[in-house]
Design an enzyme around this catalytic site. Structure first.
Site, PDB file in Angstrom:
ATOM      1  N   PRO A   1       0.818  -1.211   0.000  1.00 55.40           N
ATOM      2  CA  PRO A   1       0.000   0.000   0.000  1.00 55.40           C
ATOM      3  C   PRO A   1       0.849   1.258   0.000  1.00 55.40           C
ATOM      4  CG  PRO A   1      -0.956  -1.607   1.466  1.00 55.40           C
ATOM      5  CD  PRO A   1       0.350  -2.186   0.995  1.00 55.40           C
ATOM      6  N   CYS A   2       0.510   2.183  -0.891  1.00 56.70           N
ATOM      7  CA  CYS A   2       1.388   3.323  -1.139  1.00 56.70           C
ATOM      8  C   CYS A   2       0.989   4.580  -0.383  1.00 56.70           C
ATOM      9  CB  CYS A   2       1.414   3.628  -2.636  1.00 56.70           C
ATOM     10  SG  CYS A   2      -0.200   4.095  -3.319  1.00 56.70           S
ATOM     11  N   GLN A   3      -0.168   4.582   0.287  1.00 56.26           N
ATOM     12  CA  GLN A   3      -0.666   5.839   0.831  1.00 56.26           C
ATOM     13  C   GLN A   3       0.300   6.472   1.832  1.00 56.26           C
ATOM     14  OE1 GLN A   3      -2.345   3.043   0.529  1.00 56.26           O
ATOM     15  NE2 GLN A   3      -4.392   3.410  -0.280  1.00 56.26           N
TER      16      GLN A   3
ATOM     17  N   PHE B   1       3.401   6.584   1.702  1.00 59.56           N
ATOM     18  CA  PHE B   1       4.542   7.189   1.021  1.00 59.56           C
ATOM     19  C   PHE B   1       4.122   8.300   0.061  1.00 59.56           C
ATOM     20  CE2 PHE B   1       5.483   2.635   1.689  1.00 59.56           C
ATOM     21  CZ  PHE B   1       6.552   2.759   2.566  1.00 59.56           C
TER      22      PHE B   1
END
Length: 422
Positions: free
Chosen positions: A101-103, A105
Protein backbone atom coordinates in the site's frame (compact mmCIF):
# COMPACT_ATOMS: atom_id res chain seq x y z
CA UNK A 1 -8.46 -26.10 -10.72
CA UNK A 2 -5.77 -27.80 -12.71
CA UNK A 3 -3.27 -29.34 -10.30
CA UNK A 4 -1.02 -30.47 -13.16
CA UNK A 5 -0.50 -26.99 -14.54
CA UNK A 6 3.17 -26.84 -13.52
CA UNK A 7 3.93 -29.89 -15.64
CA UNK A 8 3.38 -27.80 -18.77
CA UNK A 9 6.69 -26.37 -20.01
CA UNK A 10 4.84 -23.36 -21.40
CA UNK A 11 3.63 -22.45 -17.91
CA UNK A 12 6.63 -23.39 -15.80
CA UNK A 13 7.34 -19.77 -14.84
CA UNK A 14 5.20 -19.01 -11.81
CA UNK A 15 4.30 -15.91 -9.83
CA UNK A 16 2.45 -14.94 -6.70
CA UNK A 17 1.00 -11.52 -6.01
CA UNK A 18 1.10 -9.98 -2.52
CA UNK A 19 -1.07 -6.91 -1.84
CA UNK A 20 -2.81 -7.96 -5.05
CA UNK A 21 -5.72 -5.49 -4.92
CA UNK A 22 -8.27 -6.13 -7.65
CA UNK A 23 -5.65 -7.84 -9.85
CA UNK A 24 -4.07 -5.31 -12.21
CA UNK A 25 -0.52 -6.59 -11.73
CA UNK A 26 -1.64 -10.22 -11.84
CA UNK A 27 -3.62 -9.67 -15.03
CA UNK A 28 -0.64 -8.09 -16.76
CA UNK A 29 1.69 -10.91 -15.74
CA UNK A 30 -0.85 -13.51 -16.89
CA UNK A 31 -1.12 -11.75 -20.25
CA UNK A 32 2.68 -11.89 -20.47
CA UNK A 33 2.58 -15.67 -20.09
CA UNK A 34 3.14 -16.16 -16.37
CA UNK A 35 1.28 -18.79 -14.35
CA UNK A 36 -0.23 -17.66 -11.05
CA UNK A 37 0.10 -19.68 -7.85
CA UNK A 38 -1.63 -17.58 -5.16
CA UNK A 39 -2.52 -13.96 -4.39
CA UNK A 40 -2.91 -12.17 -1.07
CA UNK A 41 -5.42 -9.32 -0.61
CA UNK A 42 -7.22 -8.29 2.58
CA UNK A 43 -10.09 -6.11 1.32
CA UNK A 44 -13.25 -8.16 0.63
CA UNK A 45 -14.44 -6.01 -2.32
CA UNK A 46 -11.02 -6.03 -4.00
CA UNK A 47 -10.65 -9.77 -3.44
CA UNK A 48 -14.14 -10.35 -4.81
CA UNK A 49 -13.09 -8.61 -8.04
CA UNK A 50 -9.79 -10.48 -8.18
CA UNK A 51 -11.47 -13.81 -7.50
CA UNK A 52 -14.27 -13.33 -10.04
CA UNK A 53 -11.95 -12.38 -12.89
CA UNK A 54 -8.76 -14.34 -12.34
CA UNK A 55 -8.92 -16.96 -9.60
CA UNK A 56 -12.29 -18.69 -10.01
CA UNK A 57 -12.26 -18.38 -13.80
CA UNK A 58 -12.17 -21.44 -16.04
CA UNK A 59 -8.90 -20.32 -17.61
CA UNK A 60 -6.57 -21.75 -14.95
CA UNK A 61 -4.84 -18.42 -14.50
CA UNK A 62 -3.92 -19.59 -10.98
CA UNK A 63 -2.86 -23.06 -9.90
CA UNK A 64 -4.12 -22.34 -6.37
CA UNK A 65 -2.61 -24.42 -3.51
CA UNK A 66 -5.00 -26.66 -1.58
CA UNK A 67 -3.75 -25.38 1.81
CA UNK A 68 -4.91 -21.80 1.17
CA UNK A 69 -8.65 -21.17 0.72
CA UNK A 70 -9.21 -18.34 -1.80
CA UNK A 71 -10.46 -15.61 0.51
CA UNK A 72 -9.43 -12.14 1.69
CA UNK A 73 -6.68 -12.19 4.30
CA UNK A 74 -4.38 -9.61 5.84
CA UNK A 75 -0.75 -10.16 4.83
CA UNK A 76 0.42 -10.30 8.46
CA UNK A 77 -2.15 -13.01 9.23
CA UNK A 78 -1.14 -14.81 6.03
CA UNK A 79 2.53 -14.86 7.08
CA UNK A 80 1.69 -16.07 10.59
CA UNK A 81 -0.82 -18.72 9.50
CA UNK A 82 1.11 -20.17 6.57
CA UNK A 83 4.77 -19.72 7.47
CA UNK A 84 5.45 -23.46 7.36
CA UNK A 85 3.71 -23.86 3.98
CA UNK A 86 5.61 -20.89 2.56
CA UNK A 87 8.92 -22.33 3.72
CA UNK A 88 7.93 -25.54 1.94
CA UNK A 89 7.79 -23.59 -1.32
CA UNK A 90 11.34 -22.29 -0.88
CA UNK A 91 13.05 -21.90 -4.23
CA UNK A 92 10.01 -23.14 -6.21
CA UNK A 93 8.48 -19.78 -7.16
CA UNK A 94 9.91 -17.86 -10.10
CA UNK A 95 8.53 -14.39 -9.34
CA UNK A 96 7.07 -12.70 -6.29
CA UNK A 97 5.19 -9.54 -7.21
CA UNK A 98 3.83 -6.99 -4.82
CA UNK A 99 2.73 -3.41 -4.56
CA UNK A 100 2.62 -2.66 -0.82
CA UNK A 101 0.00 0.00 0.00
CA UNK A 102 1.39 3.32 -1.14
CA UNK A 103 -0.67 5.84 0.83
CA UNK A 104 1.93 6.19 3.60
CA UNK A 105 4.54 7.19 1.02
CA UNK A 106 2.33 9.34 -1.22
CA UNK A 107 3.33 12.96 -1.73
CA UNK A 108 -0.37 13.80 -1.41
CA UNK A 109 -0.49 12.44 2.15
CA UNK A 110 1.11 13.12 5.51
CA UNK A 111 4.23 10.98 4.78
CA UNK A 112 5.12 9.95 8.32
CA UNK A 113 7.40 7.05 9.11
CA UNK A 114 4.98 5.88 11.80
CA UNK A 115 2.12 5.34 9.33
CA UNK A 116 1.28 1.64 10.00
CA UNK A 117 0.84 0.99 6.28
CA UNK A 118 4.57 1.48 5.82
CA UNK A 119 5.27 -1.56 8.01
CA UNK A 120 3.60 -3.85 5.48
CA UNK A 121 6.75 -3.80 3.37
CA UNK A 122 8.41 -5.61 6.28
CA UNK A 123 5.88 -8.44 5.92
CA UNK A 124 6.73 -8.57 2.22
CA UNK A 125 10.42 -8.99 3.10
CA UNK A 126 9.48 -11.87 5.44
CA UNK A 127 7.65 -13.64 2.62
CA UNK A 128 10.69 -13.15 0.38
CA UNK A 129 12.84 -14.80 3.04
CA UNK A 130 10.50 -17.79 3.28
CA UNK A 131 10.01 -18.32 -0.47
CA UNK A 132 13.36 -17.17 -1.89
CA UNK A 133 11.88 -16.58 -5.37
CA UNK A 134 14.23 -16.05 -8.28
CA UNK A 135 12.86 -12.58 -9.08
CA UNK A 136 11.00 -9.85 -7.20
CA UNK A 137 8.85 -7.12 -8.72
CA UNK A 138 7.75 -4.19 -6.54
CA UNK A 139 5.67 -1.17 -7.59
CA UNK A 140 5.12 1.95 -5.49
CA UNK A 141 4.56 5.69 -5.70
CA UNK A 142 7.39 8.14 -6.37
CA UNK A 143 7.31 9.19 -2.72
CA UNK A 144 8.78 5.78 -1.89
CA UNK A 145 12.12 7.22 -3.04
CA UNK A 146 12.03 10.18 -0.62
CA UNK A 147 13.03 10.35 3.04
CA UNK A 148 10.36 10.80 5.70
CA UNK A 149 10.21 14.23 7.33
CA UNK A 150 7.73 13.53 10.13
CA UNK A 151 7.84 11.26 13.17
CA UNK A 152 10.89 9.44 11.88
CA UNK A 153 14.18 8.41 13.42
CA UNK A 154 17.31 10.08 12.11
CA UNK A 155 18.05 7.38 9.54
CA UNK A 156 14.56 7.55 8.02
CA UNK A 157 14.77 11.35 7.91
CA UNK A 158 17.98 11.12 5.89
CA UNK A 159 17.54 7.99 3.77
CA UNK A 160 14.70 7.24 1.31
CA UNK A 161 12.63 4.22 2.32
CA UNK A 162 13.38 2.66 -1.06
CA UNK A 163 17.08 2.63 -0.15
CA UNK A 164 16.32 0.87 3.13
CA UNK A 165 14.27 -1.82 1.34
CA UNK A 166 17.01 -2.25 -1.27
CA UNK A 167 19.57 -2.66 1.51
CA UNK A 168 17.41 -5.35 3.18
CA UNK A 169 17.01 -7.25 -0.08
CA UNK A 170 20.72 -7.11 -0.82
CA UNK A 171 21.45 -8.45 2.66
CA UNK A 172 19.35 -11.57 1.96
CA UNK A 173 21.00 -12.26 -1.38
CA UNK A 174 19.39 -10.17 -4.12
CA UNK A 175 20.79 -7.78 -6.69
CA UNK A 176 18.42 -4.85 -7.19
CA UNK A 177 17.48 -2.57 -10.08
CA UNK A 178 15.09 0.35 -9.71
CA UNK A 179 13.70 3.23 -11.75
CA UNK A 180 10.90 5.78 -11.86
CA UNK A 181 8.91 4.73 -14.94
CA UNK A 182 6.44 6.84 -16.93
CA UNK A 183 3.59 4.44 -17.71
CA UNK A 184 2.40 6.63 -20.59
CA UNK A 185 5.45 5.38 -22.52
CA UNK A 186 3.84 1.92 -22.54
CA UNK A 187 0.35 2.74 -23.78
CA UNK A 188 -1.23 3.82 -20.48
CA UNK A 189 -3.35 6.93 -21.25
CA UNK A 190 -2.45 8.90 -18.14
CA UNK A 191 0.48 10.81 -16.69
CA UNK A 192 1.37 8.18 -14.13
CA UNK A 193 4.92 7.71 -12.88
CA UNK A 194 5.77 4.97 -10.43
CA UNK A 195 8.79 3.52 -8.65
CA UNK A 196 9.53 0.04 -9.99
CA UNK A 197 12.03 -2.31 -8.36
CA UNK A 198 13.26 -5.59 -9.82
CA UNK A 199 15.45 -7.82 -7.69
CA UNK A 200 17.22 -11.01 -8.81
CA UNK A 201 18.87 -13.68 -6.66
CA UNK A 202 22.63 -13.31 -6.74
CA UNK A 203 23.25 -16.76 -8.21
CA UNK A 204 20.42 -16.72 -10.80
CA UNK A 205 21.08 -17.11 -14.55
CA UNK A 206 18.96 -14.00 -15.15
CA UNK A 207 21.96 -11.90 -14.14
CA UNK A 208 24.07 -13.56 -16.81
CA UNK A 209 21.35 -12.94 -19.39
CA UNK A 210 21.26 -9.27 -18.48
CA UNK A 211 24.89 -9.07 -19.65
CA UNK A 212 25.60 -5.83 -17.86
CA UNK A 213 22.27 -4.19 -18.73
CA UNK A 214 19.39 -3.44 -16.39
CA UNK A 215 15.88 -4.85 -16.88
CA UNK A 216 14.74 -1.27 -17.53
CA UNK A 217 17.19 -0.77 -20.38
CA UNK A 218 15.78 -3.90 -22.01
CA UNK A 219 12.22 -2.71 -21.29
CA UNK A 220 12.93 0.64 -22.96
CA UNK A 221 14.57 -1.04 -25.95
CA UNK A 222 11.48 -3.23 -26.37
CA UNK A 223 8.99 -0.36 -26.02
CA UNK A 224 8.19 0.23 -29.69
CA UNK A 225 7.89 -3.49 -30.41
CA UNK A 226 5.48 -3.87 -27.50
CA UNK A 227 3.30 -0.93 -28.55
CA UNK A 228 3.18 -2.09 -32.16
CA UNK A 229 2.12 -5.57 -30.99
CA UNK A 230 -0.86 -3.89 -29.33
CA UNK A 231 -1.73 -1.78 -32.38
CA UNK A 232 -0.75 1.45 -30.60
CA UNK A 233 1.25 4.41 -31.87
CA UNK A 234 4.89 4.64 -30.83
CA UNK A 235 5.37 8.40 -31.18
CA UNK A 236 2.49 9.88 -29.18
CA UNK A 237 0.87 8.81 -25.90
CA UNK A 238 -2.74 7.61 -25.93
CA UNK A 239 -5.09 10.55 -25.36
CA UNK A 240 -8.11 10.63 -23.07
CA UNK A 241 -10.50 10.89 -26.02
CA UNK A 242 -8.92 7.82 -27.63
CA UNK A 243 -9.31 5.95 -24.35
CA UNK A 244 -12.89 6.76 -23.35
CA UNK A 245 -14.51 8.51 -26.32
CA UNK A 246 -17.04 5.71 -26.77
CA UNK A 247 -18.28 6.16 -23.19
CA UNK A 248 -19.49 9.75 -23.57
CA UNK A 249 -23.08 10.45 -22.52
CA UNK A 250 -23.82 12.78 -25.43
CA UNK A 251 -26.22 11.27 -27.99
CA UNK A 252 -26.56 8.07 -25.92
CA UNK A 253 -29.75 6.65 -24.51
CA UNK A 254 -29.73 6.46 -20.70
CA UNK A 255 -31.07 3.39 -18.91
CA UNK A 256 -31.18 2.17 -15.31
CA UNK A 257 -27.79 1.04 -13.98
CA UNK A 258 -27.73 -2.75 -14.09
CA UNK A 259 -25.00 -3.34 -11.48
CA UNK A 260 -25.45 -0.63 -8.88
CA UNK A 261 -26.07 -1.78 -5.27
CA UNK A 262 -28.02 1.50 -4.87
CA UNK A 263 -31.09 2.08 -7.04
CA UNK A 264 -31.82 5.24 -9.00
CA UNK A 265 -28.59 5.57 -10.95
CA UNK A 266 -28.38 5.71 -14.75
CA UNK A 267 -25.89 4.40 -17.27
CA UNK A 268 -25.46 4.77 -21.01
CA UNK A 269 -26.83 2.17 -23.36
CA UNK A 270 -23.44 1.20 -24.74
CA UNK A 271 -22.91 1.55 -28.47
CA UNK A 272 -19.55 0.33 -29.75
CA UNK A 273 -20.13 2.12 -33.08
CA UNK A 274 -20.28 5.58 -31.50
CA UNK A 275 -16.53 6.08 -31.45
CA UNK A 276 -13.44 3.92 -31.79
CA UNK A 277 -9.65 4.05 -31.70
CA UNK A 278 -6.82 1.50 -31.68
CA UNK A 279 -6.73 1.72 -27.87
CA UNK A 280 -10.47 1.15 -27.50
CA UNK A 281 -10.23 -1.78 -29.91
CA UNK A 282 -7.49 -3.22 -27.69
CA UNK A 283 -9.60 -2.80 -24.55
CA UNK A 284 -12.61 -4.44 -26.24
CA UNK A 285 -10.70 -7.24 -27.96
CA UNK A 286 -12.75 -10.45 -27.84
CA UNK A 287 -15.59 -8.76 -25.94
CA UNK A 288 -18.80 -7.74 -27.66
CA UNK A 289 -21.04 -6.80 -24.74
CA UNK A 290 -21.50 -3.66 -22.68
CA UNK A 291 -18.81 -3.33 -19.98
CA UNK A 292 -19.84 -3.24 -16.33
CA UNK A 293 -19.25 -0.33 -13.92
CA UNK A 294 -20.55 2.35 -16.30
CA UNK A 295 -22.91 3.84 -13.69
CA UNK A 296 -23.06 7.62 -14.10
CA UNK A 297 -22.66 9.96 -11.13
CA UNK A 298 -25.71 11.73 -9.71
CA UNK A 299 -24.45 15.30 -9.27
CA UNK A 300 -26.46 18.11 -7.71
CA UNK A 301 -27.24 21.01 -10.07
CA UNK A 302 -24.89 23.29 -8.08
CA UNK A 303 -22.06 20.79 -8.56
CA UNK A 304 -22.73 20.53 -12.29
CA UNK A 305 -22.59 24.31 -12.60
CA UNK A 306 -19.32 24.47 -10.67
CA UNK A 307 -17.79 21.75 -12.83
CA UNK A 308 -18.90 23.61 -15.96
CA UNK A 309 -17.30 26.82 -14.65
CA UNK A 310 -14.02 24.94 -14.12
CA UNK A 311 -14.13 23.50 -17.63
CA UNK A 312 -14.99 26.90 -19.17
CA UNK A 313 -12.47 29.05 -17.33
CA UNK A 314 -9.51 26.88 -16.28
CA UNK A 315 -6.70 25.34 -18.33
CA UNK A 316 -7.73 21.88 -19.47
CA UNK A 317 -5.26 19.12 -18.69
CA UNK A 318 -3.75 20.88 -15.67
CA UNK A 319 -4.59 20.86 -11.97
CA UNK A 320 -6.48 24.07 -11.28
CA UNK A 321 -4.37 26.77 -9.67
CA UNK A 322 -4.72 28.26 -6.21
CA UNK A 323 -5.95 31.47 -7.81
CA UNK A 324 -8.66 29.61 -9.74
CA UNK A 325 -9.71 27.73 -6.61
CA UNK A 326 -10.12 31.01 -4.74
CA UNK A 327 -11.93 32.63 -7.68
CA UNK A 328 -14.40 29.75 -7.96
CA UNK A 329 -14.75 29.14 -4.22
CA UNK A 330 -13.29 25.61 -4.35
CA UNK A 331 -11.70 24.18 -1.20
CA UNK A 332 -10.49 20.93 -2.75
CA UNK A 333 -6.73 21.07 -3.39
CA UNK A 334 -6.41 18.83 -6.44
CA UNK A 335 -8.89 18.76 -9.28
CA UNK A 336 -8.03 18.46 -12.97
CA UNK A 337 -10.35 19.10 -15.92
CA UNK A 338 -9.11 16.76 -18.64
CA UNK A 339 -7.90 17.77 -22.09
CA UNK A 340 -9.25 15.32 -24.66
CA UNK A 341 -6.05 15.53 -26.75
CA UNK A 342 -3.68 14.68 -23.89
CA UNK A 343 -3.25 11.75 -21.50
CA UNK A 344 -5.25 11.94 -18.28
CA UNK A 345 -3.94 13.17 -14.98
CA UNK A 346 -3.02 10.33 -12.64
CA UNK A 347 -6.07 8.24 -11.73
CA UNK A 348 -6.46 8.21 -7.94
CA UNK A 349 -8.85 6.63 -5.45
CA UNK A 350 -10.87 9.88 -5.20
CA UNK A 351 -13.49 10.15 -7.99
CA UNK A 352 -13.62 13.96 -7.90
CA UNK A 353 -9.89 14.46 -8.56
CA UNK A 354 -10.60 14.38 -12.31
CA UNK A 355 -13.33 15.95 -14.45
CA UNK A 356 -14.45 14.70 -17.86
CA UNK A 357 -13.06 16.63 -20.85
CA UNK A 358 -16.43 17.62 -22.38
CA UNK A 359 -19.13 16.80 -19.82
CA UNK A 360 -19.49 18.48 -16.39
CA UNK A 361 -19.09 15.33 -14.32
CA UNK A 362 -16.56 13.02 -12.75
CA UNK A 363 -15.56 9.89 -14.63
CA UNK A 364 -17.32 6.56 -14.23
CA UNK A 365 -15.49 3.60 -12.72
CA UNK A 366 -15.19 2.10 -16.22
CA UNK A 367 -13.70 5.29 -17.63
CA UNK A 368 -11.09 5.24 -14.86
CA UNK A 369 -10.54 1.55 -15.55
CA UNK A 370 -9.93 2.31 -19.23
CA UNK A 371 -7.33 4.91 -18.22
CA UNK A 372 -5.75 2.18 -16.08
CA UNK A 373 -5.88 -0.20 -19.13
CA UNK A 374 -8.28 -2.77 -17.69
CA UNK A 375 -10.00 -4.57 -20.59
CA UNK A 376 -13.77 -4.25 -20.88
CA UNK A 377 -14.37 -7.92 -19.99
CA UNK A 378 -12.87 -7.31 -16.54
CA UNK A 379 -15.73 -6.81 -14.07
CA UNK A 380 -15.44 -4.81 -10.86
CA UNK A 381 -17.39 -5.92 -7.80
CA UNK A 382 -18.58 -4.32 -4.57
CA UNK A 383 -19.84 -0.83 -3.78
CA UNK A 384 -19.01 2.03 -6.11
CA UNK A 385 -18.02 4.42 -3.32
CA UNK A 386 -17.79 4.45 0.45
CA UNK A 387 -18.28 7.34 2.84
CA UNK A 388 -18.32 8.13 6.53
CA UNK A 389 -16.52 5.90 9.00
CA UNK A 390 -15.98 3.15 6.41
CA UNK A 391 -13.92 5.38 4.13
CA UNK A 392 -10.53 4.29 5.52
CA UNK A 393 -11.30 0.57 5.67
CA UNK A 394 -13.45 -0.24 2.63
CA UNK A 395 -12.17 -0.73 -0.89
CA UNK A 396 -15.01 0.21 -3.28
CA UNK A 397 -14.70 0.13 -7.06
CA UNK A 398 -13.19 3.60 -7.50
CA UNK A 399 -10.55 2.75 -4.91
CA UNK A 400 -9.80 -0.63 -6.48
CA UNK A 401 -9.16 0.99 -9.84
CA UNK A 402 -7.12 3.89 -8.46
CA UNK A 403 -4.84 1.61 -6.45
CA UNK A 404 -4.20 -0.85 -9.29
CA UNK A 405 -1.07 -1.36 -11.34
CA UNK A 406 -2.10 -0.77 -14.98
CA UNK A 407 -2.25 -4.25 -16.59
CA UNK A 408 -0.74 -2.99 -19.85
CA UNK A 409 2.46 -1.83 -18.14
CA UNK A 410 2.53 -5.00 -16.01
CA UNK A 411 2.37 -7.00 -19.23
CA UNK A 412 5.21 -5.00 -20.79
CA UNK A 413 7.60 -5.59 -17.92
CA UNK A 414 6.23 -9.11 -17.41
CA UNK A 415 7.29 -10.02 -20.96
CA UNK A 416 10.85 -8.82 -20.29
CA UNK A 417 11.12 -10.72 -17.00
CA UNK A 418 9.68 -13.86 -18.57
CA UNK A 419 12.23 -13.79 -21.38
CA UNK A 420 15.04 -13.30 -18.87
CA UNK A 421 13.80 -16.10 -16.62
CA UNK A 422 13.19 -18.64 -19.39
Amino acid sequence: MNKNIQESPQKKLTFSDVFAGCGGLSLGLINAGWQGVFAVEKHPFAFETLNANLISSENDFFDWPEWFDPKPIDVSAFVTQFEEKLRGLKGKLTLLAGGPPCQGFSLAGERTQTDPRNLLIEEYIKIVGFLEPRILLIENVQGFTLAFKKNGDEKHKRVPYSDIVIEQLEQIGYQTFSKIVAFSDYGVPQIRKRFILVAVKNDDPVLTKLNGKTPFEILEANREKFLLSKGLATSLPVSVKDAIGDLEVQAKKLVESDDSPVKGFKQIEYNSDSFSSPFIQLMRKGFGASPNSIRLPRHKQKTIEQFQSIMDSCTLGKTISKEDRERLGINKRAITPLNENLPSATVTTLPDDILHYSEPRILTVRENARLQTFPDWFEFRGNYTTGGTNRKSDCPRYTQVGNAVPPLFAEAIGQILRELAS
